[in-house]
Design an enzyme around this catalytic site. Sequence first.
Site, PDB file in Angstrom:
ATOM      1  N   PRO A  69      23.777  39.990  39.193  1.00 29.80           N
ATOM      2  CA  PRO A  69      24.452  40.688  38.086  1.00 29.80           C
ATOM      3  C   PRO A  69      24.059  42.153  37.982  1.00 29.80           C
ATOM      4  O   PRO A  69      24.731  42.956  37.369  1.00 29.80           O
ATOM      5  CB  PRO A  69      23.983  39.911  36.844  1.00 29.80           C
ATOM      6  CG  PRO A  69      23.505  38.603  37.356  1.00 29.80           C
ATOM      7  CD  PRO A  69      22.949  38.866  38.709  1.00 29.80           C
TER       8      PRO A  69
ATOM      9  N   GLU B 194      15.466  32.865  38.688  1.00 29.23           N
ATOM     10  CA  GLU B 194      15.598  34.151  37.980  1.00 29.23           C
ATOM     11  C   GLU B 194      15.906  35.292  38.948  1.00 29.23           C
ATOM     12  O   GLU B 194      16.034  36.435  38.519  1.00 29.23           O
ATOM     13  CB  GLU B 194      14.290  34.458  37.227  1.00 29.23           C
ATOM     14  CG  GLU B 194      13.957  33.451  36.136  1.00 29.23           C
ATOM     15  CD  GLU B 194      15.089  33.316  35.129  1.00 29.23           C
ATOM     16  OE1 GLU B 194      15.500  32.184  34.868  1.00 29.23           O
ATOM     17  OE2 GLU B 194      15.578  34.348  34.629  1.00 29.23           O
TER      18      GLU B 194
ATOM     19  N   ARG C 271      39.652  37.783  55.046  1.00 33.51           N
ATOM     20  CA  ARG C 271      41.103  38.029  55.056  1.00 33.51           C
ATOM     21  C   ARG C 271      41.452  39.356  55.707  1.00 33.51           C
ATOM     22  O   ARG C 271      42.571  39.576  56.168  1.00 33.51           O
ATOM     23  CB  ARG C 271      41.635  38.029  53.627  1.00 33.51           C
ATOM     24  CG  ARG C 271      41.562  36.713  52.893  1.00 33.51           C
ATOM     25  CD  ARG C 271      41.869  36.893  51.417  1.00 33.51           C
ATOM     26  NE  ARG C 271      43.142  37.582  51.215  1.00 33.51           N
ATOM     27  CZ  ARG C 271      44.341  37.001  51.284  1.00 33.51           C
ATOM     28  NH1 ARG C 271      44.401  35.740  51.565  1.00 33.51           N
ATOM     29  NH2 ARG C 271      45.445  37.667  51.078  1.00 33.51           N
TER      30      ARG C 271
ATOM     31  N   ASP D 260      48.548  42.450  49.207  1.00 32.72           N
ATOM     32  CA  ASP D 260      47.791  41.785  48.136  1.00 32.72           C
ATOM     33  C   ASP D 260      47.527  42.752  46.986  1.00 32.72           C
ATOM     34  O   ASP D 260      47.484  43.952  47.179  1.00 32.72           O
ATOM     35  CB  ASP D 260      46.434  41.310  48.684  1.00 32.72           C
ATOM     36  CG  ASP D 260      46.566  39.978  49.395  1.00 32.72           C
ATOM     37  OD1 ASP D 260      47.647  39.377  49.286  1.00 32.72           O
ATOM     38  OD2 ASP D 260      45.623  39.563  50.064  1.00 32.72           O
TER      39      ASP D 260
HETATM   40  C1  4FV Z   1      25.669  36.873  40.379  1.00 30.51           C
HETATM   41  C2  4FV Z   1      26.773  37.572  39.834  1.00 30.51           C
HETATM   42  C3  4FV Z   1      24.736  35.979  39.649  1.00 30.51           C
HETATM   43  C4  4FV Z   1      21.719  35.407  38.798  1.00 30.51           C
HETATM   44  C5  4FV Z   1      20.411  34.620  38.900  1.00 30.51           C
HETATM   45  C6  4FV Z   1      21.807  34.057  40.785  1.00 30.51           C
HETATM   46  C7  4FV Z   1      22.651  34.688  39.721  1.00 30.51           C
HETATM   47  C8  4FV Z   1      20.504  33.734  40.085  1.00 30.51           C
HETATM   48  N1  4FV Z   1      25.606  37.147  41.695  1.00 30.51           N
HETATM   49  N2  4FV Z   1      27.345  38.253  40.859  1.00 30.51           N
HETATM   50  N3  4FV Z   1      27.218  37.605  38.532  1.00 30.51           N
HETATM   51  N4  4FV Z   1      23.643  35.581  40.334  1.00 30.51           N
HETATM   52  O1  4FV Z   1      24.965  35.661  38.501  1.00 30.51           O
HETATM   53  O2  4FV Z   1      26.629  37.992  41.947  1.00 30.51           O
HETATM   54  O3  4FV Z   1      19.446  34.022  40.971  1.00 30.51           O
END
Ligand code: 4FV
Length: 259
Positions: A93, A123, A161, A176
């Site tokens: 995130p 985490e 793709r 697209d």
């Molecule tokens: C995520 C997202 C995501 C967070 C903690 C994996 C998780 C755990 N990855 N975009 N939104 N990853 O939430 O790519 O380790």
Amino acid sequence: MSLNPKQINIISVLPKMFAALNYGVLGRALEANLLTISCWDPRGHTANKHRNIDDKPYGGGPGMVMMVEPLRKTLQQIQKQAKKPNWVIYLSPQGQPLHQRHLAALGAKLETHCLTFLCGRYEGIDERVIEGFVDEEYSIGDYVLSGGEFAAMVMIDALARLIPGVLGDPLSAEQDSFCRGLLEYPQYTRPENDQGLQVPQVLLSGDHQAIARWRSEMALKRTVERRPDLLNSAVLTEEEKKTLARLLAAGDTPQSGLD
Ligand code: 4FV
């Protein structure tokens, strides 16, 4: 069959999740050796007998953090066998929001590099792995998943793709949504009339120029109505610019997000 398949690696403690990549367009591309996907489980690179790959976070707090050493050893193992330099992508995130333009750039990168997708769990991963080995960090959206695996599959599917030969008709990828910064026009197929709902006549006319004009206008209209924020970076023809001006002058569409 390609003699120079694009190489993708995935680092994950749940490699079985990626069986989903063996179906559809992606499955056929793998069968045709247009690309290869190799999964690497850090549990195979732990020093302790319990095969631990995570530990408690320094400073306290909930959950566990993936440790440096198993990830470092896995990355080193990948680089040792790779035929091209490795480009490491971490999903989290905290990454930059993923956009089609990033996928286009990564598609080009596949010519000279292999791509390695690093999937976190718990985490997340020790920051020293990101600082020492990660080239780009992406987020697929502002929400929290239980792991990076689905995010990696989203990226790999959208990326595959764009690889020449993966889609039957290369025009599909070009038309697209987002490829030129516009949403795609509405699509219809048989029957012409379904319970009174008629397919737009222009699509049945056989007039390809009229159809192209209609599709261009629908793409612009849909983008103005649903994603005006995209218009600032859209690549428009002179004809599309005139159509857009007419749509906006009609005043029946929101103008937020436009200069
Ligand atoms: C995520 C997202 C995501 C967070 C903690 C994996 C998780 C755990 N990855 N975009 N939104 N990853 O939430 O790519 O380790």
